[in-house]
Design a protein around this motif. Structure first.
Motif, PDB file in Angstrom:
ATOM      1  N   HIS A  14       2.809   9.791  -5.333  1.00 31.24           N
ATOM      2  CA  HIS A  14       3.691  10.865  -4.879  1.00 31.24           C
ATOM      3  C   HIS A  14       4.748  11.157  -5.944  1.00 31.24           C
ATOM      4  O   HIS A  14       5.051  12.322  -6.248  1.00 31.24           O
ATOM      5  CB  HIS A  14       4.359  10.410  -3.579  1.00 31.24           C
ATOM      6  CG  HIS A  14       4.738  11.520  -2.647  1.00 31.24           C
ATOM      7  ND1 HIS A  14       5.897  12.242  -2.779  1.00 31.24           N
ATOM      8  CD2 HIS A  14       4.129  12.018  -1.549  1.00 31.24           C
ATOM      9  CE1 HIS A  14       5.985  13.136  -1.800  1.00 31.24           C
ATOM     10  NE2 HIS A  14       4.919  13.028  -1.043  1.00 31.24           N
ATOM     11  N   VAL A  54     -10.107   5.265  -2.140  1.00 24.59           N
ATOM     12  CA  VAL A  54      -8.664   5.373  -1.866  1.00 24.59           C
ATOM     13  C   VAL A  54      -8.315   5.050  -0.423  1.00 24.59           C
ATOM     14  O   VAL A  54      -7.167   5.251  -0.009  1.00 24.59           O
ATOM     15  CB  VAL A  54      -8.136   6.790  -2.224  1.00 24.59           C
ATOM     16  CG1 VAL A  54      -8.318   7.079  -3.697  1.00 24.59           C
ATOM     17  CG2 VAL A  54      -8.822   7.865  -1.375  1.00 24.59           C
ATOM     18  N   ARG A 110       0.953   4.267  -2.710  1.00 21.42           N
ATOM     19  CA  ARG A 110       0.841   5.652  -2.261  1.00 21.42           C
ATOM     20  C   ARG A 110       1.998   6.494  -2.799  1.00 21.42           C
ATOM     21  O   ARG A 110       1.811   7.597  -3.313  1.00 21.42           O
ATOM     22  CB  ARG A 110       0.822   5.669  -0.732  1.00 21.42           C
ATOM     23  CG  ARG A 110       0.738   7.037  -0.099  1.00 21.42           C
ATOM     24  CD  ARG A 110       0.862   6.912   1.419  1.00 21.42           C
ATOM     25  NE  ARG A 110       0.945   8.217   2.046  1.00 21.42           N
ATOM     26  CZ  ARG A 110      -0.103   8.916   2.458  1.00 21.42           C
ATOM     27  NH1 ARG A 110      -1.320   8.434   2.311  1.00 21.42           N
ATOM     28  NH2 ARG A 110       0.054  10.098   3.018  1.00 21.42           N
ATOM     29  N   LYS A 111       3.203   5.942  -2.701  1.00 20.46           N
ATOM     30  CA  LYS A 111       4.371   6.698  -3.143  1.00 20.46           C
ATOM     31  C   LYS A 111       4.486   6.763  -4.664  1.00 20.46           C
ATOM     32  O   LYS A 111       5.124   7.670  -5.208  1.00 20.46           O
ATOM     33  CB  LYS A 111       5.647   6.098  -2.539  1.00 20.46           C
ATOM     34  CG  LYS A 111       5.738   6.256  -1.029  1.00 20.46           C
ATOM     35  CD  LYS A 111       5.562   7.708  -0.596  1.00 20.46           C
ATOM     36  CE  LYS A 111       5.622   7.870   0.912  1.00 20.46           C
ATOM     37  NZ  LYS A 111       5.332   9.269   1.339  1.00 20.46           N
ATOM     38  N   LEU A 131      -5.016   3.571   0.843  1.00 13.45           N
ATOM     39  CA  LEU A 131      -3.807   4.386   0.682  1.00 13.45           C
ATOM     40  C   LEU A 131      -3.701   5.492   1.730  1.00 13.45           C
ATOM     41  O   LEU A 131      -2.683   6.183   1.785  1.00 13.45           O
ATOM     42  CB  LEU A 131      -3.783   5.027  -0.718  1.00 13.45           C
ATOM     43  CG  LEU A 131      -3.870   4.069  -1.906  1.00 13.45           C
ATOM     44  CD1 LEU A 131      -3.785   4.852  -3.211  1.00 13.45           C
ATOM     45  CD2 LEU A 131      -2.782   3.009  -1.838  1.00 13.45           C
ATOM     46  N   LEU A 132      -4.742   5.649   2.538  1.00 15.58           N
ATOM     47  CA  LEU A 132      -4.764   6.737   3.509  1.00 15.58           C
ATOM     48  C   LEU A 132      -4.127   6.323   4.826  1.00 15.58           C
ATOM     49  O   LEU A 132      -4.291   5.192   5.280  1.00 15.58           O
ATOM     50  CB  LEU A 132      -6.202   7.190   3.768  1.00 15.58           C
ATOM     51  CG  LEU A 132      -6.984   7.757   2.581  1.00 15.58           C
ATOM     52  CD1 LEU A 132      -8.397   8.093   3.019  1.00 15.58           C
ATOM     53  CD2 LEU A 132      -6.289   8.972   2.003  1.00 15.58           C
ATOM     54  N   ARG A 133      -3.423   7.266   5.442  1.00 14.08           N
ATOM     55  CA  ARG A 133      -2.969   7.063   6.813  1.00 14.08           C
ATOM     56  C   ARG A 133      -4.131   7.385   7.744  1.00 14.08           C
ATOM     57  O   ARG A 133      -5.096   8.034   7.360  1.00 14.08           O
ATOM     58  CB  ARG A 133      -1.758   7.956   7.094  1.00 14.08           C
ATOM     59  CG  ARG A 133      -0.546   7.573   6.245  1.00 14.08           C
ATOM     60  CD  ARG A 133       0.739   8.055   6.880  1.00 14.08           C
ATOM     61  NE  ARG A 133       1.877   7.523   6.148  1.00 14.08           N
ATOM     62  CZ  ARG A 133       2.616   8.218   5.285  1.00 14.08           C
ATOM     63  NH1 ARG A 133       2.327   9.492   5.054  1.00 14.08           N
ATOM     64  NH2 ARG A 133       3.632   7.659   4.658  1.00 14.08           N
ATOM     65  N   ARG A 163       0.833  -1.203   0.000  1.00 12.98           N
ATOM     66  CA  ARG A 163       0.000   0.000   0.000  1.00 12.98           C
ATOM     67  C   ARG A 163       0.867   1.252   0.000  1.00 12.98           C
ATOM     68  O   ARG A 163       0.538   2.243  -0.664  1.00 12.98           O
ATOM     69  CB  ARG A 163      -0.930  -0.019   1.208  1.00 12.98           C
ATOM     70  CG  ARG A 163      -2.028  -1.077   1.096  1.00 12.98           C
ATOM     71  CD  ARG A 163      -2.934  -1.089   2.307  1.00 12.98           C
ATOM     72  NE  ARG A 163      -3.997  -2.072   2.151  1.00 12.98           N
ATOM     73  CZ  ARG A 163      -4.912  -2.321   3.066  1.00 12.98           C
ATOM     74  NH1 ARG A 163      -4.899  -1.645   4.215  1.00 12.98           N
ATOM     75  NH2 ARG A 163      -5.856  -3.223   2.848  1.00 12.98           N
ATOM     76  N   GLU A 164       1.965   1.224   0.740  1.00 12.31           N
ATOM     77  CA  GLU A 164       2.866   2.374   0.738  1.00 12.31           C
ATOM     78  C   GLU A 164       3.487   2.573  -0.640  1.00 12.31           C
ATOM     79  O   GLU A 164       3.695   3.699  -1.093  1.00 12.31           O
ATOM     80  CB  GLU A 164       3.972   2.188   1.788  1.00 12.31           C
ATOM     81  CG  GLU A 164       4.824   3.426   2.018  1.00 12.31           C
ATOM     82  CD  GLU A 164       4.067   4.572   2.685  1.00 12.31           C
ATOM     83  OE1 GLU A 164       4.402   5.738   2.386  1.00 12.31           O
ATOM     84  OE2 GLU A 164       3.157   4.307   3.496  1.00 12.31           O
ATOM     85  N   THR A 222      -5.721  14.950   3.278  1.00 15.70           N
ATOM     86  CA  THR A 222      -4.656  14.091   2.777  1.00 15.70           C
ATOM     87  C   THR A 222      -3.428  14.937   2.476  1.00 15.70           C
ATOM     88  O   THR A 222      -3.463  16.174   2.545  1.00 15.70           O
ATOM     89  CB  THR A 222      -5.099  13.373   1.489  1.00 15.70           C
ATOM     90  OG1 THR A 222      -5.276  14.354   0.449  1.00 15.70           O
ATOM     91  CG2 THR A 222      -6.393  12.609   1.702  1.00 15.70           C
TER      92      THR A 222
END
Length: 199
Positions: free
Chosen positions: A13, A64, A9-10, A67-69, A5-6, A77
């Protein structure tokens, strides 16, 4: 958050690496400011709408959510903050400096997680979300490469930028890490503009 998942997410980014690359290719500032301004307006509208309407928030989280913290489920976000950093750097800084700041925020910051999560074994005491030595080293190296190789800054200034980005990643803070990295690197470059070896 799992590494898979990170990684996703990245990956999002890292799409913002297009900003320093576009600056390097001499894309006109006005085009970049217009595009980022529209993106920021859309991102802020999404954040305000999901904060106001539970149905929108639910749909957003279903789309999403993985993918969220945790803090992003109820708060904003990182997306609008990253866009704001890129927009502010292009608007306020010389092209070389804007390249370094946007690279640090988009790529240097992401590299810390991409290396630190799977390979990090030595944690930095009192750092946010278990920052590792390996992840911080990746952030430092990648930021330096961007500041020196892409932006063309003096090696000494590039080292200071890399150190600022890396240190800005560490604190436990409610301030978004994109903002911390962008502000720290921009501050270093503004101070370094007084050095005869800045460029």
């Amino acid at each position: 958050m799992t590494f898979g998942r990170e990684l996703a997410r990245k990956a999002l980014h890292l799409t913002f690496a297009a900003v320093p690359i576009a600056l390097t290719a001499s894309v006109p500032h006005a085009w970049l400011l217009g595009a980022l301004g529209a993106m920021l307006a859309a991102a802020v509208l999404i954040e305000l709408t999901r904060a106001r309407f539970a149905g929108v928030a639910g749909a957003f989280n279903r789309a999403v959510g993985p993918l969220l913290r945790d803090n992003e489920r109820a708060g904003w976000t990182g997306a609008p903050w990253l866009i704001l950093v890129c927009l502010g750097a292009i608007w306020a800084l010389p092209r070389q400096d804007a390249i370094a700041v946007t690279w640090a925020a988009a790529v240097g910051d992401a590299s810390a997680a991409l290396v630190g999560i799977p390979l990090g074994g030595r944690l930095i005491p009192n750092s946010g979300r278990g920052k590792s030595v390996e992840g911080s080293a990746a952030c430092f190296l990648v930021t330096f490469i961007g500041a020196y190789g892409l932006a063309g800054l003096d090696a000494r200034v590039a080292l200071l930028v890399a150190a600022a980005a890396t240190a800005a990643e560490w604190p436990r803070s409610t301030i978004d890490d994109n903002v911390r990295v962008g502000a720290a690197t921009a501050a270093v470059l503004i101070l370094a503009s007084n050095f005869p070896w800045h460029a």
